[in-house]
Design a protein around this motif. Structure first.
Motif, PDB file in Angstrom:
ATOM      1  N   UNK A   1       0.841  -1.176   0.000  1.00  0.00           N
ATOM      2  CA  UNK A   1       0.000   0.000   0.000  1.00  0.00           C
ATOM      3  C   UNK A   1       0.892   1.246   0.000  1.00  0.00           C
ATOM      4  N   UNK A   2       0.509   2.226  -0.767  1.00  0.00           N
ATOM      5  CA  UNK A   2       1.268   3.473  -0.882  1.00  0.00           C
ATOM      6  C   UNK A   2       0.841   4.469   0.204  1.00  0.00           C
ATOM      7  N   UNK A   3       1.741   5.406   0.485  1.00  0.00           N
ATOM      8  CA  UNK A   3       1.451   6.463   1.457  1.00  0.00           C
ATOM      9  C   UNK A   3       0.233   7.274   1.020  1.00  0.00           C
ATOM     10  N   UNK A   4       0.107   7.536  -0.263  1.00  0.00           N
ATOM     11  CA  UNK A   4      -1.032   8.324  -0.748  1.00  0.00           C
ATOM     12  C   UNK A   4      -2.356   7.608  -0.486  1.00  0.00           C
ATOM     13  N   UNK A   5      -2.347   6.267  -0.497  1.00  0.00           N
ATOM     14  CA  UNK A   5      -3.559   5.517  -0.164  1.00  0.00           C
ATOM     15  C   UNK A   5      -3.876   5.623   1.328  1.00  0.00           C
ATOM     16  N   UNK A   6      -2.842   5.575   2.165  1.00  0.00           N
ATOM     17  CA  UNK A   6      -3.040   5.653   3.615  1.00  0.00           C
ATOM     18  C   UNK A   6      -3.544   7.016   4.056  1.00  0.00           C
ATOM     19  N   UNK A   7      -2.989   8.091   3.489  1.00  0.00           N
ATOM     20  CA  UNK A   7      -3.349   9.426   3.977  1.00  0.00           C
ATOM     21  C   UNK A   7      -4.772   9.834   3.603  1.00  0.00           C
ATOM     22  N   UNK A   8      -5.420   9.097   2.723  1.00  0.00           N
ATOM     23  CA  UNK A   8      -6.806   9.392   2.348  1.00  0.00           C
ATOM     24  C   UNK A   8      -7.820   8.714   3.263  1.00  0.00           C
ATOM     25  N   UNK A   9      -7.342   7.854   4.159  1.00  0.00           N
ATOM     26  CA  UNK A   9      -8.235   7.124   5.057  1.00  0.00           C
ATOM     27  C   UNK A   9      -8.290   7.815   6.422  1.00  0.00           C
ATOM     28  N   UNK A  10      -9.482   7.877   6.988  1.00  0.00           N
ATOM     29  CA  UNK A  10      -9.638   8.490   8.303  1.00  0.00           C
ATOM     30  C   UNK A  10      -9.258   7.478   9.382  1.00  0.00           C
ATOM     31  N   UNK A  11      -8.583   7.948  10.430  1.00  0.00           N
ATOM     32  CA  UNK A  11      -8.166   7.095  11.534  1.00  0.00           C
ATOM     33  C   UNK A  11      -9.208   7.216  12.649  1.00  0.00           C
ATOM     34  N   UNK A  12      -9.707   6.048  13.121  1.00  0.00           N
ATOM     35  CA  UNK A  12     -10.759   6.005  14.128  1.00  0.00           C
ATOM     36  C   UNK A  12     -10.308   5.096  15.270  1.00  0.00           C
ATOM     37  N   UNK A  13     -10.543   5.552  16.507  1.00  0.00           N
ATOM     38  CA  UNK A  13     -10.230   4.749  17.692  1.00  0.00           C
ATOM     39  C   UNK A  13     -11.293   3.672  17.839  1.00  0.00           C
ATOM     40  N   UNK A  14     -10.888   2.411  17.875  1.00  0.00           N
ATOM     41  CA  UNK A  14     -11.863   1.319  17.931  1.00  0.00           C
ATOM     42  C   UNK A  14     -12.502   1.169  19.313  1.00  0.00           C
ATOM     43  N   UNK A  15     -11.910   1.778  20.362  1.00  0.00           N
ATOM     44  CA  UNK A  15     -12.491   1.662  21.701  1.00  0.00           C
ATOM     45  C   UNK A  15     -13.764   2.483  21.846  1.00  0.00           C
ATOM     46  N   UNK A  16     -13.736   3.736  21.379  1.00  0.00           N
ATOM     47  CA  UNK A  16     -14.897   4.600  21.575  1.00  0.00           C
ATOM     48  C   UNK A  16     -15.458   5.199  20.282  1.00  0.00           C
ATOM     49  N   UNK A  17     -14.886   4.843  19.138  1.00  0.00           N
ATOM     50  CA  UNK A  17     -15.390   5.331  17.858  1.00  0.00           C
ATOM     51  C   UNK A  17     -15.025   6.769  17.554  1.00  0.00           C
ATOM     52  N   UNK A  18     -14.118   7.342  18.341  1.00  0.00           N
ATOM     53  CA  UNK A  18     -13.722   8.736  18.143  1.00  0.00           C
ATOM     54  C   UNK A  18     -12.877   8.883  16.889  1.00  0.00           C
ATOM     55  N   UNK A  19     -13.174   9.896  16.105  1.00  0.00           N
ATOM     56  CA  UNK A  19     -12.394  10.199  14.911  1.00  0.00           C
ATOM     57  C   UNK A  19     -11.135  10.947  15.319  1.00  0.00           C
ATOM     58  N   UNK A  20      -9.981  10.430  14.915  1.00  0.00           N
ATOM     59  CA  UNK A  20      -8.714  11.042  15.295  1.00  0.00           C
ATOM     60  C   UNK A  20      -8.152  11.932  14.195  1.00  0.00           C
TER      61      UNK A  20
END
Length: 79
Positions: A1-20
């Motif tokens: 997977x390329x960096x450009x693919x990773x940076x387009x995805x939102x990071x979410x905490x799986x414990x409480x569903x908070x968007x980081x």
């Protein structure tokens, strides 16, 4: 997977569903090329804080799942 693919995805905490947020940088081991940490900007009450001291650093081992739209992580907030 390329960096450009990773940076387009939102990071979410799986414990409480908070968007980081979205990945802005990676820390890579120069010897073997593996990702050691993903780095996200730290937001507090809607203010942008792009200061190096105000970054969220999540070790790659804390990534639970990389999906088509989001990245689920176990995030332990340091106080």
């Amino acid at each position: 997977m390329k960096y450009t693919d990773l940076k387009c995805k939102e990071v979410v905490d799986c414990k409480d569903g908070r968007r980081l947020g979205f990945i802005v940088d990676l820390e890579i081991d120069p010897c073997d090329g593996r990702i050691e940490e993903i780095i996200l900007p730290f937001y507090r009450r809607g203010l942008d804080c792009f200061n190096k001291k105000k970054m969220i650093r999540i070790p790659y081992c804390n990534i639970v799942k990389i999906g088509p739209d989001i990245i689920l992580v176990k995030y332990c907030e340091r106080k």
